[in-house]
Design a protein around this motif. Sequence first.
Motif, PDB file in Angstrom:
ATOM      1  N   THR B 112      -5.137  48.602  38.115  1.00 42.20           N
ATOM      2  CA  THR B 112      -4.067  49.032  38.725  1.00 42.20           C
ATOM      3  C   THR B 112      -4.384  49.936  39.888  1.00 42.20           C
ATOM      4  O   THR B 112      -5.655  50.781  39.505  1.00 42.20           O
ATOM      5  CB  THR B 112      -3.104  49.574  37.318  1.00 42.20           C
ATOM      6  OG1 THR B 112      -3.879  50.840  36.938  1.00 42.20           O
ATOM      7  CG2 THR B 112      -2.710  48.654  36.560  1.00 42.20           C
ATOM      8  N   GLN B 114      -3.223  53.149  39.596  1.00 44.04           N
ATOM      9  CA  GLN B 114      -3.201  54.288  39.170  1.00 44.04           C
ATOM     10  C   GLN B 114      -4.465  54.430  38.425  1.00 44.04           C
ATOM     11  O   GLN B 114      -5.199  55.646  38.449  1.00 44.04           O
ATOM     12  CB  GLN B 114      -2.039  54.443  38.191  1.00 44.04           C
ATOM     13  CG  GLN B 114      -1.938  55.737  37.546  1.00 44.04           C
ATOM     14  CD  GLN B 114      -0.634  56.067  36.730  1.00 44.04           C
ATOM     15  OE1 GLN B 114       0.433  55.301  37.030  1.00 44.04           O
ATOM     16  NE2 GLN B 114      -0.690  56.690  35.678  1.00 44.04           N
ATOM     17  N   GLY B 135       1.491  52.473  38.653  1.00 44.24           N
ATOM     18  CA  GLY B 135       1.193  52.298  37.379  1.00 44.24           C
ATOM     19  C   GLY B 135       1.232  50.836  37.013  1.00 44.24           C
ATOM     20  O   GLY B 135       0.301  50.490  36.078  1.00 44.24           O
ATOM     21  N   SER B 136       1.662  49.740  37.687  1.00 44.53           N
ATOM     22  CA  SER B 136       1.504  48.266  37.246  1.00 44.53           C
ATOM     23  C   SER B 136       1.126  47.648  38.375  1.00 44.53           C
ATOM     24  O   SER B 136       0.033  46.495  38.324  1.00 44.53           O
ATOM     25  CB  SER B 136       3.011  47.572  37.342  1.00 44.53           C
ATOM     26  OG  SER B 136       3.693  48.755  36.329  1.00 44.53           O
TER      27      SER B 136
END
Lengths: 460, 460
Positions: B112, B114, B135-136
């Motif tokens: 990801t 992040q 985040g995804s």
Amino acid sequence: MIADHLVTALETITGPAGIKTSEALRAIHPGSDPHNLDAGLMVLPKNVEQVSAIVKLCNDNRIAIVPHGGRTGLAGGAVSRKDEIILSLAALNRIESVEAAAETAIVECGVTLQALQEEAAKVNLTTGIDIPSRGSATIGGMISTNAGGMEAFRLGVMRQRVLGLEVVLPDGSIMSDLAEVTKSNEGYDLKQLFIGAEGTLGIVTRAVIRLTPADTFTATALVACPSAIAAVSLFQALRHDRSLRLLRTEIMGERYFRVAVEALGPASLAAFTEAPIYLIVETEGLDQQGAQSALENALGAAIENELVLDAIIAQSGKERNDIWNIREDSNVITRAYPNGYWFDISVPLQHLDAYIRQFDGGVASLGADVRGFAFGHLGDGNLHICVAGENGNPDKDAVKAVVYANIRQMGGSFSAEHGIGLEKMPELHALVDPVKLALMRTIKRTIDPNNIMNPGKVVS
Amino acid sequence: MIADHLVTALETITGPAGIKTSEALRAIHPGSDPHNLDAGLMVLPKNVEQVSAIVKLCNDNRIAIVPHGGRTGLAGGAVSRKDEIILSLAALNRIESVEAAAETAIVECGVTLQALQEEAAKVNLTTGIDIPSRGSATIGGMISTNAGGMEAFRLGVMRQRVLGLEVVLPDGSIMSDLAEVTKSNEGYDLKQLFIGAEGTLGIVTRAVIRLTPADTFTATALVACPSAIAAVSLFQALRHDRSLRLLRTEIMGERYFRVAVEALGPASLAAFTEAPIYLIVETEGLDQQGAQSALENALGAAIENELVLDAIIAQSGKERNDIWNIREDSNVITRAYPNGYWFDISVPLQHLDAYIRQFDGGVASLGADVRGFAFGHLGDGNLHICVAGENGNPDKDAVKAVVYANIRQMGGSFSAEHGIGLEKMPELHALVDPVKLALMRTIKRTIDPNNIMNPGKVVS
């Protein structure tokens, strides 16, 4: 030779002023390669419609086309032969617009880099890419070779400067993708195929170029480093130093620096501290005083940390030019060693020291009279290399084995910024992933089935 | 449905844990589009060799593949159907290396954004690209959609962050072009074809990503501007202001700002000066105090010059988050108008004011109860737009006519950063240069002759 009726047909497209042969052609400088003008026939269209008509005529009659920009290319991509025509884009030289807030320019492909830099400077912008041949190199040529230069580590290579492109395909059709925005995802980004294709897939005729704010207050230093590891650590420290903006970091090996500074002077620089690695560091500050003092502080700290042995900060325009001249007039090596072998490699910075050690050792193993010169762009790990013997050159394959040793394992490239042209084709076939190479050939056959676009270059 | 013996063959490649159907699949969130998981069969390879074997099996048996990253795409590129398989790259999630001096990372495509940002932060680097779904969203998905985000005006879109790529081609062969250097010109840059291709030409499995020094000391302001012209002039002034480094400039139209701030709060921001255009400006300085005061000075000068009506500079992390929340939680519009039509356009900055005026006038002409919401990335001229009726939506084609009016003539794009997927295919066919569109189809047929790679998306 091209048949007379086809020359007549070309002249019908361009008018008589658009055809150059014999005397008129001999008046033109051949550029970087003495064989660039060997075709003996140059066609100079004035606009994209003429380019399209010429390409269609050539495709219908299976005439090979060698596109020419400023003829400053260093890999033989502009070399032409008797049965081909040279298509010079020099007359497509209009700067159509410069947008100050959007930081863009629309240009025809024959515009020189310097002309665009001068126009952009009027609104306090610059091109974000700079190469020593700026006065001759054209935007179209720089797109076709995906030129690099001194600012790539922070602003990218030419590919990153192109927002939009107009290309004449090998069948004469015009592909127009002249977006003026950073964000445009409209299906496959096909313009990327033509960037760096060295004219083998089509002819770049117009481009939207991304500009960037000009540097106003700069400071320039010549720096002596105890090792390549130290030079890389200095680069890293300067990249993270918020009191300045790092603009350029050029690297010169000791042997290059000595030959250059002794040939070019001045004596004050020739007397500079001995070191294995020299850098030219250029930074920007809030004002002139601030730029100088921030660089002074940063280099002072680097001396404390033993990353730097000594440094000279230019105190005038003349001192700055003297420093830059040592790096930019790299022909000084060609004048000293006219038959040297040249290379253009890049290695990731974490491997730069290992690469240079390996190179120095390899050159020594080639013979006591063999010399290796390396200089280039530290931030990109891009080295230009010349290997030459004092008494005749060593075997070229042995030299290549030294220069290319472990370059793939290190994540580097055998062809950094000069392109493949004719010269790097053996390397391309030996070192590129075979799946990629096969797909390159498929793409070439698909887009240029009659193989009229700069044949024999890049892919074969 | 896929025949049982083929499911067994897939399971032989991945092991039982690599096949998800029925219950196991229903436990997975479908992501941005409720139809993403409609295929009913997800295959999760663990490495590139498994990806290659799966793709070869599918190609030999003419099974269509829908590649999945984080399923955050907004254009329907991950939608799947009953006779297809979903190839999730989620298990290819290793960060293989981060190089501090070279500013690079090698990652598998399921990492990801992040996760990479957090790993890079350990050596004071960042990704140079940031989107709210960090985040995804996976690196592979961001490459496949050529994601944009908030920093594109200075650091480019995802395409500019990719140095090297490994791709599984539709016949299962693996194309490896994992250069770790900025400068590599080794023939056609074929990896560019797969960046932004939304999985229709091959499967991105691994990438070399260019990182950039992290921002340490930042200042954030909410700014009220009297017009889009003033906002663009402020952007231009900040780009040239050497006392600070401009990091982000997000734009919100009055109507977006009002809906968002009233739904999200806090009251202090809801009471902020009324204006037609709001910006979030984020800048960097030498230290925290310097960052705040440089932004304060710049905005003070802009108020003097009538480019700014009012500004609030965040004095704490909470105030910064409150300001950003208004922009990043743009789902606030979806919650208020669940059936609104969404668009993702960009226009060159010199035309932004004209575009917004034209848009406001066009929306008004659609009906008294029709609302238009615009927000996005000022530096790129990238607007995300929602048009919705208070009492049922207006005709979609009429809305498109408003949103896309003059977008080509202005040098803009109907598809800025979300991609084509399924949703933008009508626009692609109507607005893209037909020569480019024809060449796109040729490339698709050449590379994926059996049309197994995400069929029906992007090109048809």
